[in-house]
Design an enzyme around this catalytic site. Structure first.
Site, PDB file in Angstrom:
ATOM      1  N   LYS A 173     -43.538 -59.253 -21.553  1.00  0.00           N
ATOM      2  CA  LYS A 173     -42.380 -59.447 -20.679  1.00  0.00           C
ATOM      3  C   LYS A 173     -42.503 -60.805 -19.984  1.00  0.00           C
ATOM      4  O   LYS A 173     -43.446 -61.047 -19.255  1.00  0.00           O
ATOM      5  CB  LYS A 173     -42.304 -58.304 -19.669  1.00  0.00           C
ATOM      6  CG  LYS A 173     -42.097 -56.941 -20.345  1.00  0.00           C
ATOM      7  CD  LYS A 173     -42.285 -55.787 -19.379  1.00  0.00           C
ATOM      8  CE  LYS A 173     -43.692 -55.718 -18.881  1.00  0.00           C
ATOM      9  NZ  LYS A 173     -43.942 -54.581 -17.977  1.00  0.00           N
ATOM     10  N   THR A 204     -37.882 -55.913  -6.185  1.00  0.00           N
ATOM     11  CA  THR A 204     -38.351 -55.773  -7.566  1.00  0.00           C
ATOM     12  C   THR A 204     -39.598 -54.892  -7.659  1.00  0.00           C
ATOM     13  O   THR A 204     -40.256 -54.860  -8.699  1.00  0.00           O
ATOM     14  CB  THR A 204     -38.709 -57.158  -8.148  1.00  0.00           C
ATOM     15  OG1 THR A 204     -39.618 -57.797  -7.232  1.00  0.00           O
ATOM     16  CG2 THR A 204     -37.494 -58.007  -8.358  1.00  0.00           C
ATOM     17  N   GLY A 206     -41.947 -52.179  -8.554  1.00  0.00           N
ATOM     18  CA  GLY A 206     -41.922 -51.125  -9.580  1.00  0.00           C
ATOM     19  C   GLY A 206     -41.206 -51.501 -10.860  1.00  0.00           C
ATOM     20  O   GLY A 206     -40.973 -50.644 -11.719  1.00  0.00           O
ATOM     21  N   THR A 207     -40.895 -52.780 -11.020  1.00  0.00           N
ATOM     22  CA  THR A 207     -40.158 -53.211 -12.209  1.00  0.00           C
ATOM     23  C   THR A 207     -40.897 -52.862 -13.504  1.00  0.00           C
ATOM     24  O   THR A 207     -40.316 -52.301 -14.437  1.00  0.00           O
ATOM     25  CB  THR A 207     -39.922 -54.742 -12.153  1.00  0.00           C
ATOM     26  OG1 THR A 207     -39.200 -55.018 -10.956  1.00  0.00           O
ATOM     27  CG2 THR A 207     -39.123 -55.234 -13.330  1.00  0.00           C
ATOM     28  N   GLY A 208     -42.198 -53.175 -13.555  1.00  0.00           N
ATOM     29  CA  GLY A 208     -42.982 -52.938 -14.775  1.00  0.00           C
ATOM     30  C   GLY A 208     -43.059 -51.460 -15.115  1.00  0.00           C
ATOM     31  O   GLY A 208     -42.915 -51.069 -16.282  1.00  0.00           O
ATOM     32  N   CYS A 209     -43.274 -50.643 -14.078  1.00  0.00           N
ATOM     33  CA  CYS A 209     -43.362 -49.189 -14.296  1.00  0.00           C
ATOM     34  C   CYS A 209     -42.034 -48.679 -14.859  1.00  0.00           C
ATOM     35  O   CYS A 209     -42.002 -47.838 -15.768  1.00  0.00           O
ATOM     36  CB  CYS A 209     -43.632 -48.462 -12.976  1.00  0.00           C
ATOM     37  SG  CYS A 209     -45.082 -49.056 -12.100  1.00  0.00           S
TER      38      CYS A 209
HETATM   39  O1  PXL Z   1     -46.559 -51.932 -10.965  1.00  0.00           O
HETATM   40  C1  PXL Z   1     -47.835 -51.531 -11.071  1.00  0.00           C
HETATM   41  C2  PXL Z   1     -48.141 -50.275 -10.327  1.00  0.00           C
HETATM   42  C3  PXL Z   1     -48.496 -49.156 -11.018  1.00  0.00           C
HETATM   43  N1  PXL Z   1     -48.824 -47.986 -10.419  1.00  0.00           N
HETATM   44  C4  PXL Z   1     -48.798 -47.881  -9.096  1.00  0.00           C
HETATM   45  C5  PXL Z   1     -48.426 -48.964  -8.327  1.00  0.00           C
HETATM   46  C6  PXL Z   1     -48.092 -50.194  -8.947  1.00  0.00           C
HETATM   47  C7  PXL Z   1     -47.700 -51.342  -8.145  1.00  0.00           C
HETATM   48  O2  PXL Z   1     -47.606 -51.323  -6.956  1.00  0.00           O
HETATM   49  O3  PXL Z   1     -48.397 -48.832  -7.022  1.00  0.00           O
HETATM   50  C8  PXL Z   1     -49.164 -46.586  -8.453  1.00  0.00           C
END
Ligand code: PXL
Length: 268
Positions: A173, A204, A206-209
């Site tokens: 990404k 933004t 939590g974007t990756g999750c």
């Molecule tokens: O975005 C990565 C991530 C994954 N998991 C948890 C997070 C974060 C970022 O803050 O808190 C629990």
């Protein structure tokens, strides 16, 4: 209805981790289940503290879900340490899990370590070969291949190198490069580019999750990889464009924009 499982950490402020994953699965019309690897105490300003679960309770959660319910796709996020990684790898093989989307979470945007640095080897050796697709951002991809990535050409080379670790596909990404947000997908045959306009919004978190969960939900619903990725890109673009302004730092993306809009609930 299709069933999707997330294996990840809890985020108390609800924007990332398990909470982002569950919201995304539901928004995309699937049933959401969760195996929790860690509890993080955090808000929009950053992470305060983390408690890792012991690997026994991770194993037990996995056994309970897989022994009872058909799992159509799995998303893996924060996995903490080597013991938890070994447990997840062993159980995913035992239960013959399919449609595994692995988001190689290492460091939170606020700079907090979400993976014990000693566990990186285990992540690459034990979980990467099980993945249908891995979804590193640019910084994670650099960490995996140990070199800088500064152009789309270097993203392609990085994707080739990451594919050698064993996943069936890789999407890097490129949101951290300048210009449009361009993601590069590679499955050993073709490179595919997924472009979207850069959206300026500080919310933004939590974007990756959210992207990796959207890919998992789409695969569970039977989309092929290209459709799963383009659908996820579309979903995250809307979620970022309508990000929710809560807290003093980076607020969450808007997982339920369409639902809120239809109900006349103001979120912008
Ligand atoms: O975005 C990565 C991530 C994954 N998991 C948890 C997070 C974060 C970022 O803050 O808190 C629990």
């Amino acid at each position: 209805m299709k069933n999707v499982l997330t294996i990840a950490g809890s985020d108390s402020c609800g924007g990332a981790g398990i909470q982002a994953d569950i919201k995304t699965f539901c928004a995309l019309g699937t049933y959401a289940m969760s195996v929790i690897t860690a509890v993080t105490a955090q808000n929009t300003k950053g992470v305060a503290e983390i408690r890792e679960m012991d690997s026994g309770i991770v194993a037990s959660q996995l056994d309970c879900v897989f022994s009872d319910i058909r799992v159509d796709a799995v998303k893996i996020g924060m996995v903490c340490n080597t013991q938890i990684i070994e447990t997840i790898a062993e159980r995913l093989k035992k239960y013959n899990a399919k449609n595994i989307v692995l988001d190689p979470v290492m460091i939170s945007t606020s700079g907090y370590s979400l993976l014990n640095p000693e566990a990186k080897d285990a992540l690459l050796k034990l979980l990467f070969p099980l993945a249908t697709v891995v979804t590193p951002n640019l910084l994670e991809a650099e960490d995996i291949i140990n070199r800088k990535i500064e152009s789309p050409e270097q993203m392609e080379k990085a994707a080739e190198d990451i594919l050698k670790l064993g996943p069936a596909g890789v999407v890097i990404k490129g949101g951290h490069l300048e210009g449009d947000a361009v993601d590069v997908f590679y499955d050993g045959d073709n490179f595919e580019y997924y472009k979207s306009k850069r959206i300026i919004n500080k919310n933004t978190h939590g974007t990756g999750c959210t992207v990796s969960s959207a890919v998992a939900a789409n695969l569970a619903k039977g989309c092929d990889m290209r459709k799963a990725l383009s659908g996820a890109k579309e979903y995250i673009s809307t979620a970022i464009a309508h990000g929710i302004s809560i807290g003093a730092g980076h607020g969450p993306t808007n997982h339920f924009y369409s639902l809120y809009k239809a109900a006349g609930i103001e979120t912008d």
